[in-house]
Design an enzyme around this catalytic site. Structure first.
Site, PDB file in Angstrom:
ATOM      1  N   ARG A   1     -10.393  16.465   6.539  1.00 65.26           N
ATOM      2  CA  ARG A   1     -11.050  16.582   5.170  1.00 65.26           C
ATOM      3  C   ARG A   1     -12.349  17.385   5.702  1.00 65.26           C
ATOM      4  O   ARG A   1     -12.563  16.517   6.452  1.00 65.26           O
ATOM      5  CB  ARG A   1     -10.884  15.833   4.641  1.00 65.26           C
ATOM      6  CG  ARG A   1      -9.423  15.507   4.042  1.00 65.26           C
ATOM      7  CD  ARG A   1     -10.325  14.668   2.516  1.00 65.26           C
ATOM      8  NE  ARG A   1      -9.086  12.971   2.956  1.00 65.26           N
ATOM      9  CZ  ARG A   1      -9.126  12.067   2.832  1.00 65.26           C
ATOM     10  NH1 ARG A   1      -9.878  11.163   3.138  1.00 65.26           N
ATOM     11  NH2 ARG A   1      -7.573  10.817   2.180  1.00 65.26           N
TER      12      ARG A   1
ATOM     13  N   ASN B   1       0.764  -1.576   0.468  1.00 66.77           N
ATOM     14  CA  ASN B   1      -0.156   0.259  -0.171  1.00 66.77           C
ATOM     15  C   ASN B   1       1.038   1.402   0.150  1.00 66.77           C
ATOM     16  O   ASN B   1       1.627   1.310   1.237  1.00 66.77           O
ATOM     17  CB  ASN B   1      -1.384   0.104   1.608  1.00 66.77           C
ATOM     18  CG  ASN B   1      -1.756   1.360   1.562  1.00 66.77           C
ATOM     19  OD1 ASN B   1      -1.605   1.393   0.290  1.00 66.77           O
ATOM     20  ND2 ASN B   1      -3.012   1.109   2.133  1.00 66.77           N
TER      21      ASN B   1
ATOM     22  N   HIS C   1     -12.486   3.497   0.168  1.00 64.95           N
ATOM     23  CA  HIS C   1     -12.556   2.409   1.221  1.00 64.95           C
ATOM     24  C   HIS C   1     -13.281   1.612   0.987  1.00 64.95           C
ATOM     25  O   HIS C   1     -13.980   0.965   1.386  1.00 64.95           O
ATOM     26  CB  HIS C   1     -13.397   2.743   2.676  1.00 64.95           C
ATOM     27  CG  HIS C   1     -12.272   4.168   2.991  1.00 64.95           C
ATOM     28  ND1 HIS C   1     -13.312   5.043   3.198  1.00 64.95           N
ATOM     29  CD2 HIS C   1     -11.651   4.300   3.183  1.00 64.95           C
ATOM     30  CE1 HIS C   1     -12.269   5.602   4.401  1.00 64.95           C
ATOM     31  NE2 HIS C   1     -10.842   5.276   3.934  1.00 64.95           N
TER      32      HIS C   1
ATOM     33  N   GLU D   1      -8.466  -4.431   4.899  1.00 59.34           N
ATOM     34  CA  GLU D   1      -8.197  -4.970   3.766  1.00 59.34           C
ATOM     35  C   GLU D   1      -6.608  -5.445   3.177  1.00 59.34           C
ATOM     36  O   GLU D   1      -7.209  -5.939   2.468  1.00 59.34           O
ATOM     37  CB  GLU D   1      -7.974  -3.217   3.259  1.00 59.34           C
ATOM     38  CG  GLU D   1      -9.492  -2.314   3.543  1.00 59.34           C
ATOM     39  CD  GLU D   1      -8.516  -0.653   4.469  1.00 59.34           C
ATOM     40  OE1 GLU D   1      -9.094   0.124   3.477  1.00 59.34           O
ATOM     41  OE2 GLU D   1      -8.255  -0.069   5.036  1.00 59.34           O
TER      42      GLU D   1
ATOM     43  N   HIS E   1     -16.537   3.308   8.225  1.00 56.80           N
ATOM     44  CA  HIS E   1     -15.882   2.953   8.099  1.00 56.80           C
ATOM     45  C   HIS E   1     -15.365   4.381   8.334  1.00 56.80           C
ATOM     46  O   HIS E   1     -14.600   5.748   7.860  1.00 56.80           O
ATOM     47  CB  HIS E   1     -14.841   3.004   6.701  1.00 56.80           C
ATOM     48  CG  HIS E   1     -13.322   3.337   7.359  1.00 56.80           C
ATOM     49  ND1 HIS E   1     -13.027   1.889   7.134  1.00 56.80           N
ATOM     50  CD2 HIS E   1     -12.405   4.056   7.169  1.00 56.80           C
ATOM     51  CE1 HIS E   1     -11.561   2.128   7.166  1.00 56.80           C
ATOM     52  NE2 HIS E   1     -10.449   3.035   7.103  1.00 56.80           N
TER      53      HIS E   1
HETATM   54  P1  ADP Z   1      -6.007   5.577   8.596  1.00 61.19           P
HETATM   55  O1  ADP Z   1      -7.075   5.704   8.261  1.00 61.19           O
HETATM   56  O2  ADP Z   1      -4.804   6.418   8.407  1.00 61.19           O
HETATM   57  O3  ADP Z   1      -5.663   4.423   8.216  1.00 61.19           O
HETATM   58  P2  ADP Z   1      -7.422   4.457  11.418  1.00 61.19           P
HETATM   59  O4  ADP Z   1      -7.900   3.768  11.265  1.00 61.19           O
HETATM   60  O5  ADP Z   1      -6.041   3.876  11.779  1.00 61.19           O
HETATM   61  O6  ADP Z   1      -6.428   5.639  10.138  1.00 61.19           O
HETATM   62  O7  ADP Z   1      -7.680   5.939  12.622  1.00 61.19           O
HETATM   63  C1  ADP Z   1      -6.975   7.086  13.163  1.00 61.19           C
HETATM   64  C2  ADP Z   1      -8.104   7.290  13.467  1.00 61.19           C
HETATM   65  O8  ADP Z   1      -8.931   6.390  14.660  1.00 61.19           O
HETATM   66  C3  ADP Z   1      -7.125   8.814  14.828  1.00 61.19           C
HETATM   67  O9  ADP Z   1      -8.450   9.748  14.982  1.00 61.19           O
HETATM   68  C4  ADP Z   1      -7.855   8.107  16.034  1.00 61.19           C
HETATM   69  O10 ADP Z   1      -7.527   8.389  16.993  1.00 61.19           O
HETATM   70  C5  ADP Z   1      -8.510   7.035  16.209  1.00 61.19           C
HETATM   71  N1  ADP Z   1      -8.072   5.972  16.714  1.00 61.19           N
HETATM   72  C6  ADP Z   1      -7.703   5.120  17.544  1.00 61.19           C
HETATM   73  N2  ADP Z   1      -7.795   4.362  18.778  1.00 61.19           N
HETATM   74  C7  ADP Z   1      -9.095   5.095  19.524  1.00 61.19           C
HETATM   75  C8  ADP Z   1      -9.334   4.464  20.858  1.00 61.19           C
HETATM   76  N3  ADP Z   1      -9.181   4.405  21.487  1.00 61.19           N
HETATM   77  N4  ADP Z   1     -10.276   6.134  20.561  1.00 61.19           N
HETATM   78  C9  ADP Z   1     -11.030   7.247  19.748  1.00 61.19           C
HETATM   79  N5  ADP Z   1      -9.646   6.876  19.164  1.00 61.19           N
HETATM   80  C10 ADP Z   1      -9.215   6.376  18.607  1.00 61.19           C
END
Ligand code: ADP
Length: 415
Positions: free
Chosen positions: A250, A7, A189, A396, A217
């Site tokens: 965004r 990726n 997504h 994914e 998502h």
């Molecule tokens: P990406 O879209 O870059 O793959 P992720 O799916 O890893 O990102 O999501 C990142 C988001 O998830 C961030 O805003 C992070 O703060 C949030 N996040 C991860 N764990 C928690 C949690 N325990 N509580 C709240 N938000 C969380």
């Protein structure tokens, strides 16, 4: 088969090695052998590498481009240092699966990468100027490293949404613009929405054509998808991943008149406005603090920060708006599925999204929601909720590896 899943972003490369084949897919017994990420390609890169079940190794290395980054990864994969079971040389990697962001109308399913497919991905650059060039860099680097003897497969973020009807994908602008430029909504997504839909089917035993759900998502990027008869019927991202929900950086939906307003009042150029909407808006723009939901919830809880709280409330309200829209478009849904970093890990956000939806027959079980272990699958609806609520961690990479095997073996995709 050992599949290398890649990726590639503009300055990053994420990878996994997944052991899978048709038999393992059937038994749901395929598994990850290693994973890693290289960030800041082009300068002093940060490298994190981890063989499954072993501690992560972190290094810094000057990697000038995606080719050097992939080279570095592959040298580690075959090294004695990594000790990945079943992998001793380059020949133990049997195929490469790539995440490709935009496949436009051309690619409605995963494809073995040929010169023609590469041309097709290049043709989509106009539609995804930030993403497709990075994905192509990964494809070129893998071709150079592995040669043409190792098959490569492209799995598109857009292809799951190719089932959307024109009433969902057309913008209400002059129709000839769609004809001339394929200017329309595509959605993204798709691999994640498709994976959690597949898991939902496995959990519930509901046949594909009877799946009638909304998938959310919620990560750094966020999108909602209305799934009718097992297919994507509508989704919140559009021509680009900028449309729809509030995201980390965004803003999602906004009045297009804002663009002219900004150009007049702030003297901003189109690229500057584009950067503002993609990189400085959303949770970051509203809070003025961070794009990270976990930190915003902490600020709200511990310091009662008004702007952090406002950002979270607007995020939640936008998700509710889309839920309402999709429930109306589909005349209800059997379930709502939460996934992505926020959807999988934040009981607070899930609770806030599902609160006060009793009129729709949606009631969350607050205890089940709060006690669900982070990163695990589970149901969080109350016994009397008409609509079921699930948390399903996305995967994914697994889906990309499985599609790669099916393309290489010329086996039909069943979900
Ligand atoms: P990406 O879209 O870059 O793959 P992720 O799916 O890893 O990102 O999501 C990142 C988001 O998830 C961030 O805003 C992070 O703060 C949030 N996040 C991860 N764990 C928690 C949690 N325990 N509580 C709240 N938000 C969380």
């Amino acid at each position: 088969m050992n599949i290398l899943v890649l990726n590639c972003g503009s300055s990053s490369l994420k990878f996994q090695i997944i052991d899978t084949d048709l038999d393992l897919i059937e038994k749901d017994a395929d598994h990850q052998r290693a994973k890693g990420i290289i960030e800041r390609i082009g300068s002093q890169s940060l490298v994190t590498l981890q063989a499954s079940g072993k501690p992560a190794q972190k290094h810094a290395a000057p990697l000038r481009d995606h080719k050097s980054a992939l080279d570095y990864v592959v040298r580690w994969i075959v090294s004695a240092d990594a000790q990945i079971p079943g992998i001793r040389s380059l020949g133990d990697i049997h195929a490469v699966g790539h995440r490709v962001v935009h496949g436009a109308e051309k690619f409605t399913k995963s494809m073995i990468i040929t010169d023609e497919v590469i041309d097709g991905i290049e043709d989509c650059i106009d539609l995804a100027p930030l993403h497709n060039p990075a994905n192509l860099k990964g494809i070129y680097a893998a071709r150079e490293l592995f040669g043409l003897g190792v098959p490569q497969v492209a799995v598109f973020d857009t292809s799951f949404h190719s089932t959307m009807p024109d009433t969902s994908y057309l913008y209400a602008i002059p129709y000839q613009l769609y004809r001339r430029h394929k200017l329309r909504r595509y959605g993204f997504h798709g691999t994640s929405h498709r994976y959690v839909t597949y898991r939902y089917r496995q959990i519930t035993g509901i046949p594909r054509e009877k799946v009638h759900i909304i998938t959310l998502h919620l990560g750094n990027g966020c999108s909602a998808c209305a799934i009718r008869d097992g297919n994507s019927f509508d989704t919140s991202m559009g021509l680009s991943p900028l449309e729809g929900l509030v995201m980390g950086t965004r803003g999602g939906d906004l009045d297009p008149a804002i663009i002219e307003f900004l150009s007049h009042k702030e003297g901003m150029s189109i690229p500057e406005i584009d950067a503002l909407l993609n990189k400085q808006s959303g949770l970051l723009g509203l809070s003025g603090l961070t794009n990270d939901m976990r930190e915003l919830l902490e600020e709200e809880r511990e310091h009662n920060d008004r702007r952090a709280s406002l950002a979270v409330s607007i995020f939640v309200q936008r998700v509710k708006k889309y839920l309402g829209a999709y429930l109306a478009e589909m005349n209800g849904a059997d379930a709502i599925v939460f996934t992505g970093g926020i959807g999988e890990n934040s009981p607070t956000i899930r609770n806030r999204i599902c609160s006060d939806l009793g009129w729709f027959g949606i009631t969350i079980d607050e205890t089940a929601n709060a006690s669900l272990k982070q990163g695990t699958e589970g149901a969080i609806h109350a016994g009397d909720s008409k609509v079921q609520l699930y948390v399903i961690p996305t995967n994914e990479e697994l889906l990309i590896a499985r599609d790669t095997v099916r393309c290489v073996k010329d086996a039909p995709r069943r979900w």
